[in-house]
Design an enzyme around this catalytic site. Structure first.
Site, short mmCIF file in Angstrom:
data_model
loop_
_atom_site.label_atom_id
_atom_site.label_comp_id
_atom_site.label_asym_id
_atom_site.label_seq_id
_atom_site.Cartn_x
_atom_site.Cartn_y
_atom_site.Cartn_z
N ASP A 71 1.38 4.93 -2.77
CA ASP A 71 0.56 4.41 -3.86
C ASP A 71 1.16 4.89 -5.17
O ASP A 71 2.06 5.74 -5.18
CB ASP A 71 -0.92 4.82 -3.72
CG ASP A 71 -1.15 6.31 -3.64
OD1 ASP A 71 -0.16 7.07 -3.57
OD2 ASP A 71 -2.32 6.73 -3.63
N TYR A 87 2.01 6.70 -8.80
CA TYR A 87 1.81 8.03 -9.35
C TYR A 87 0.46 8.07 -10.09
O TYR A 87 0.07 7.09 -10.72
CB TYR A 87 2.92 8.38 -10.33
CG TYR A 87 4.29 8.50 -9.69
CD1 TYR A 87 4.56 9.43 -8.71
CD2 TYR A 87 5.35 7.67 -10.12
CE1 TYR A 87 5.83 9.54 -8.14
CE2 TYR A 87 6.62 7.79 -9.56
CZ TYR A 87 6.85 8.72 -8.57
OH TYR A 87 8.09 8.83 -8.01
N PHE A 116 8.17 4.82 -6.55
CA PHE A 116 9.05 5.96 -6.82
C PHE A 116 9.58 6.02 -8.25
O PHE A 116 10.17 7.01 -8.65
CB PHE A 116 10.24 6.01 -5.83
CG PHE A 116 9.84 6.25 -4.41
CD1 PHE A 116 9.45 7.51 -3.99
CD2 PHE A 116 9.83 5.21 -3.49
CE1 PHE A 116 9.06 7.74 -2.66
CE2 PHE A 116 9.44 5.42 -2.16
CZ PHE A 116 9.06 6.70 -1.76
N HIS A 128 9.95 11.30 4.70
CA HIS A 128 9.68 11.01 3.29
C HIS A 128 10.50 11.94 2.40
O HIS A 128 10.76 13.09 2.76
CB HIS A 128 8.18 11.19 3.01
CG HIS A 128 7.73 10.61 1.72
ND1 HIS A 128 7.83 11.29 0.52
CD2 HIS A 128 7.18 9.40 1.43
CE1 HIS A 128 7.36 10.53 -0.45
NE2 HIS A 128 6.96 9.38 0.06
#
Length: 231
Positions: free
Chosen positions: A71, A73, A84, A196
Site C-alpha cells: 500500500d 507510504y 516504492f 521483501h
C-alpha cells in the site's frame, strides 16, 4: 467510483479491463468509504489526482515488468501513486534504499540520490500497490476495502496479454496476490520471487536475487527493449 476514489478517469488503455470491476459492488463500497473518510477530515494518501498514477504512466500495452507493492507510504509527502517510489526531494525510504543496493550489486548502477521511479514507469515498469490509498500514519488501513478487486484486474489484464512480461513478486503479500491472478504463470511470462526489500527481510534473500538483470535478459530474449534501471 472514479470521481470519489480517484478524481481522475481511468486511463484509456486500462478501461476495458477495469470498467467491469469499477461498476461492481466492491468498487462502489470503496468509493463510499473514501468519500466518508474525506468528509470526516481524514488525511488520505496519495492525493486524489495521483491515485491512478501507475496506470497513467504505464499504459497496458506498454507493460514489460510488474512490481507489486502493498500500500502507499503513509507519511506526509511520500506517496505519489507509484509503488516504492517517492517524489523528488523526499528522503529515500528504507525498502527503496535496499532496492537501490541490489541494483548496484546486480547491474553496477550507482545509487541515486532521489527516490522518484517515474523513469521506470515510463519505460513499461508497472509499479502497482495492492491498495491505492492509505490513511495518514496508518499502514495497511485501506486494505480489504475494495482496492484489491481493481488492482487484481489490472494485473490479470497484463497476464492475459500476448506480450512477454516479467512479474517481480517481493514478499509473501505479493505472492498471495499473484495466486489470485489467472494466467500469471503462462509460459511466455517470467515470474521472479524473493523476500521483501524491507530491512526486516532483505537479508533473507532479496539481496543477491538479481531480478533486474534477469528481467532484462528475458525481455531481450523475447524481442523486447530492456529496462534502463537507472532511476
Amino acid at each position: 467510483m472514479n470521481e470519489t476514489a480517484n478524481a481522475s478517469p481511468v486511463p484509456p488503455s486500462w478501461q476495458p479491463a477495469l470498467h467491469p470491476v469499477l461498476d461492481g459492488r466492491e468498487a462502489r463500497k470503496l468509493g463510499g468509504f473514501l468519500k466518508a473518510q474525506e468528509a470526516a477530515g481524514k488525511q488520505i494518501y496519495p492525493p486524489r489526482g495521483a491515485r491512478l498514477r501507475a496506470l497513467e504512466l504505464t499504459p497496458l500495452d506498454t507493460v514489460k515488468v510488474v512490481i507489486l507493492g502493498q500500500d502507499p507510504y503513509h507519511g506526509p509527502g511520500q506517496a505519489h501513486g507509484l509503488a516504492f517510489s517517492v517524489p523528488d526531494g523526499v528522503k529515500i525510504p528504507p525498502s527503496l534504499l535496499n532496492i537501490y543496493k541490489e541494483l548496484e550489486s546486480d547491474c553496477g548502477i550507482t545509487r541515486p540520490t532521489h527516490g522518484n521511479l517515474e523513469h521506470w514507469a515510463r519505460q513499461g515498469v508497472l509499479l502497482l500497490n495492492n491498495a491505492l490509498t492509505v490513511e495518514a500514519g496508518q499502514a495497511g488501513s485501506h486494505q480489504n476495502l475494495g482496492w484489491e478487486a481493481i488492482t487484481d484486474a489490472a494485473v490479470a489484464a497484463v497476464a492475459a496479454g500476448p506480450q512477454a512480461c516479467v512479474f517481480m513478486l517481493w514478499g509473501s503479500h505479493a505472492r498471495r496476490k499473484a495466486e489470485r491472478v489467472p494466467g500469471l504463470h503462462a509460459e511466455h511470462h517470467l515470474v521472479l520471487t524473493a523476500p521483501h526489500p524491507s530491512p526486516l527481510s532483505a537479508h533473507s534473500g532479496f539481496f543477491g536475487c538479481r531480478h533486474f538483470s534477469q528481467a532484462n535478459r528475458f525481455l531481450e530474449a523475447h524481442g523486447r527493449q530492456p529496462i534502463d534501471w537507472q532511476p
